[in-house]
Design a protein around this motif. Structure first.
Motif, PDB file in Angstrom:
ATOM      1  N   THR A  14       0.833  -1.203   0.000  1.00  0.00           N
ATOM      2  CA  THR A  14       0.000   0.000   0.000  1.00  0.00           C
ATOM      3  C   THR A  14       0.867   1.252   0.000  1.00  0.00           C
ATOM      4  O   THR A  14       0.656   2.177  -0.790  1.00  0.00           O
ATOM      5  N   ALA A  15       1.861   1.284   0.886  1.00  0.00           N
ATOM      6  CA  ALA A  15       2.759   2.444   0.975  1.00  0.00           C
ATOM      7  C   ALA A  15       3.550   2.630  -0.318  1.00  0.00           C
ATOM      8  O   ALA A  15       3.756   3.762  -0.770  1.00  0.00           O
ATOM      9  N   CYS A  16       3.963   1.540  -0.917  1.00  0.00           N
ATOM     10  CA  CYS A  16       4.747   1.600  -2.150  1.00  0.00           C
ATOM     11  C   CYS A  16       3.889   2.060  -3.324  1.00  0.00           C
ATOM     12  O   CYS A  16       4.281   2.967  -4.064  1.00  0.00           O
ATOM     13  N   TYR A  17       2.727   1.457  -3.511  1.00  0.00           N
ATOM     14  CA  TYR A  17       1.882   1.767  -4.666  1.00  0.00           C
ATOM     15  C   TYR A  17       1.373   3.208  -4.664  1.00  0.00           C
ATOM     16  O   TYR A  17       1.139   3.780  -5.715  1.00  0.00           O
ATOM     17  N   PHE A  18       1.200   3.788  -3.464  1.00  0.00           N
ATOM     18  CA  PHE A  18       0.643   5.133  -3.384  1.00  0.00           C
ATOM     19  C   PHE A  18       1.617   6.159  -2.827  1.00  0.00           C
ATOM     20  O   PHE A  18       1.250   7.307  -2.620  1.00  0.00           O
ATOM     21  N   ALA A  19       2.865   5.733  -2.595  1.00  0.00           N
ATOM     22  CA  ALA A  19       3.942   6.628  -2.158  1.00  0.00           C
ATOM     23  C   ALA A  19       3.560   7.467  -0.948  1.00  0.00           C
ATOM     24  O   ALA A  19       3.848   8.659  -0.873  1.00  0.00           O
ATOM     25  N   MET A  20       2.893   6.811  -0.005  1.00  0.00           N
ATOM     26  CA  MET A  20       2.556   7.477   1.254  1.00  0.00           C
ATOM     27  C   MET A  20       2.324   6.403   2.315  1.00  0.00           C
ATOM     28  O   MET A  20       2.069   5.246   1.979  1.00  0.00           O
ATOM     29  N   PRO A  21       2.415   6.763   3.581  1.00  0.00           N
ATOM     30  CA  PRO A  21       2.157   5.783   4.637  1.00  0.00           C
ATOM     31  C   PRO A  21       0.767   5.162   4.503  1.00  0.00           C
ATOM     32  O   PRO A  21      -0.194   5.844   4.117  1.00  0.00           O
ATOM     33  N   SER A  22       0.682   3.886   4.801  1.00  0.00           N
ATOM     34  CA  SER A  22      -0.601   3.172   4.675  1.00  0.00           C
ATOM     35  C   SER A  22      -1.700   3.822   5.509  1.00  0.00           C
ATOM     36  O   SER A  22      -2.863   3.840   5.096  1.00  0.00           O
ATOM     37  N   GLY A  23      -1.357   4.384   6.648  1.00  0.00           N
ATOM     38  CA  GLY A  23      -2.356   5.059   7.483  1.00  0.00           C
ATOM     39  C   GLY A  23      -2.936   6.305   6.832  1.00  0.00           C
ATOM     40  O   GLY A  23      -4.085   6.670   7.086  1.00  0.00           O
ATOM     41  N   GLU A  24      -2.150   6.956   5.971  1.00  0.00           N
ATOM     42  CA  GLU A  24      -2.657   8.131   5.249  1.00  0.00           C
ATOM     43  C   GLU A  24      -3.687   7.712   4.207  1.00  0.00           C
ATOM     44  O   GLU A  24      -4.681   8.408   3.999  1.00  0.00           O
ATOM     45  N   ILE A  25      -3.452   6.577   3.562  1.00  0.00           N
ATOM     46  CA  ILE A  25      -4.458   6.046   2.628  1.00  0.00           C
ATOM     47  C   ILE A  25      -5.729   5.730   3.415  1.00  0.00           C
ATOM     48  O   ILE A  25      -6.840   5.950   2.939  1.00  0.00           O
ATOM     49  N   GLY A  26      -5.555   5.238   4.627  1.00  0.00           N
ATOM     50  CA  GLY A  26      -6.712   4.932   5.471  1.00  0.00           C
ATOM     51  C   GLY A  26      -7.580   6.149   5.721  1.00  0.00           C
ATOM     52  O   GLY A  26      -8.814   6.047   5.698  1.00  0.00           O
ATOM     53  N   LYS A  27      -6.970   7.292   5.936  1.00  0.00           N
ATOM     54  CA  LYS A  27      -7.740   8.520   6.155  1.00  0.00           C
ATOM     55  C   LYS A  27      -8.547   8.900   4.914  1.00  0.00           C
ATOM     56  O   LYS A  27      -9.634   9.462   5.009  1.00  0.00           O
TER      57      LYS A  27
ATOM     58  N   LEU B 190      11.218   7.304  -4.770  1.00  0.00           N
ATOM     59  CA  LEU B 190      10.699   6.120  -4.084  1.00  0.00           C
ATOM     60  C   LEU B 190      11.583   4.938  -4.463  1.00  0.00           C
ATOM     61  O   LEU B 190      11.730   4.630  -5.646  1.00  0.00           O
ATOM     62  N   ILE B 191      12.184   4.277  -3.461  1.00  0.00           N
ATOM     63  CA  ILE B 191      13.027   3.116  -3.740  1.00  0.00           C
ATOM     64  C   ILE B 191      12.467   1.836  -3.132  1.00  0.00           C
ATOM     65  O   ILE B 191      13.027   0.758  -3.333  1.00  0.00           O
ATOM     66  N   GLY B 192      11.353   1.938  -2.412  1.00  0.00           N
ATOM     67  CA  GLY B 192      10.744   0.759  -1.815  1.00  0.00           C
ATOM     68  C   GLY B 192       9.789   1.140  -0.707  1.00  0.00           C
ATOM     69  O   GLY B 192       9.365   2.294  -0.603  1.00  0.00           O
ATOM     70  N   ALA B 193       9.467   0.151   0.118  1.00  0.00           N
ATOM     71  CA  ALA B 193       8.571   0.385   1.246  1.00  0.00           C
ATOM     72  C   ALA B 193       8.803  -0.673   2.313  1.00  0.00           C
ATOM     73  O   ALA B 193       9.301  -1.769   2.026  1.00  0.00           O
TER      74      ALA B 193
END
Length: 144
Positions: A60-73, A107-110
């Motif tokens: 999730t963090a890799c595909y959207f280049a942000m912390p998974s919790g931010e996608i949650g919001k 972005l080099i990974g997650a």
């Protein structure tokens, strides 16, 4: 560019060290920038079910280049990304996944971590990711 094998090993070591400091047992996944597994560790006595969760948080963090919790919001009912966790063969939209960003802002990974509270999962993921980079992408044009 991808996180290297050596960097992935250092990330795992750093995350395990932080887990031990917190007294928790974690599953830790490191993905390259294409979302592929580069390294994985499941500490002794960590929940087996947390393996998949750690990988999906990192994805999730890799595909959207942000912390998974931010996608949650952004994916709460009534929000613009509601239901996104059903895409990409399953995402995890609560804290514990963070991108790894190099000094040039690429972005080099997650890293994804699961095994305790989402707060501790996030702390351990950040400890791992910051071993080889930072966790914040440069501001994306559509993010506020």
């Amino acid at each position: 560019m991808h996180v290297s094998f050596e960097e992935a090993q250092h990330i795992i070591e750093s995350a395990v060290t932080k887990s031990k400091e917190l007294g928790v047992k974690m599953c830790i996944a490191v993905l390259d920038s294409g979302g592929n597994i580069k390294a994985f560790a499941r500490m002794d006595d960590a929940w087996v079910g947390s393996s998949d969760i750690a990988i999906k948080k990192a994805k999730t963090a890799c595909y959207f280049a942000m912390p998974s919790g931010e996608i949650g919001k952004l994916s709460l009912p009534g929000s613009p990304l509601y239901g996104i966790e059903h895409s990409n063969d399953g995402l995890i939209t609560f804290p514990g996944g963070v991108p790894i960003v190099d000094k040039e802002g690429n972005l080099i990974g997650a890293v994804g971590v699961s095994g305790d509270t989402v707060e501790n999962d996030h702390i351990v993921a950040v400890a791992g990711a910051t071993k080889c980079g930072q966790c914040d992408m440069p501001k994306h044009p559509w993010r506020t």
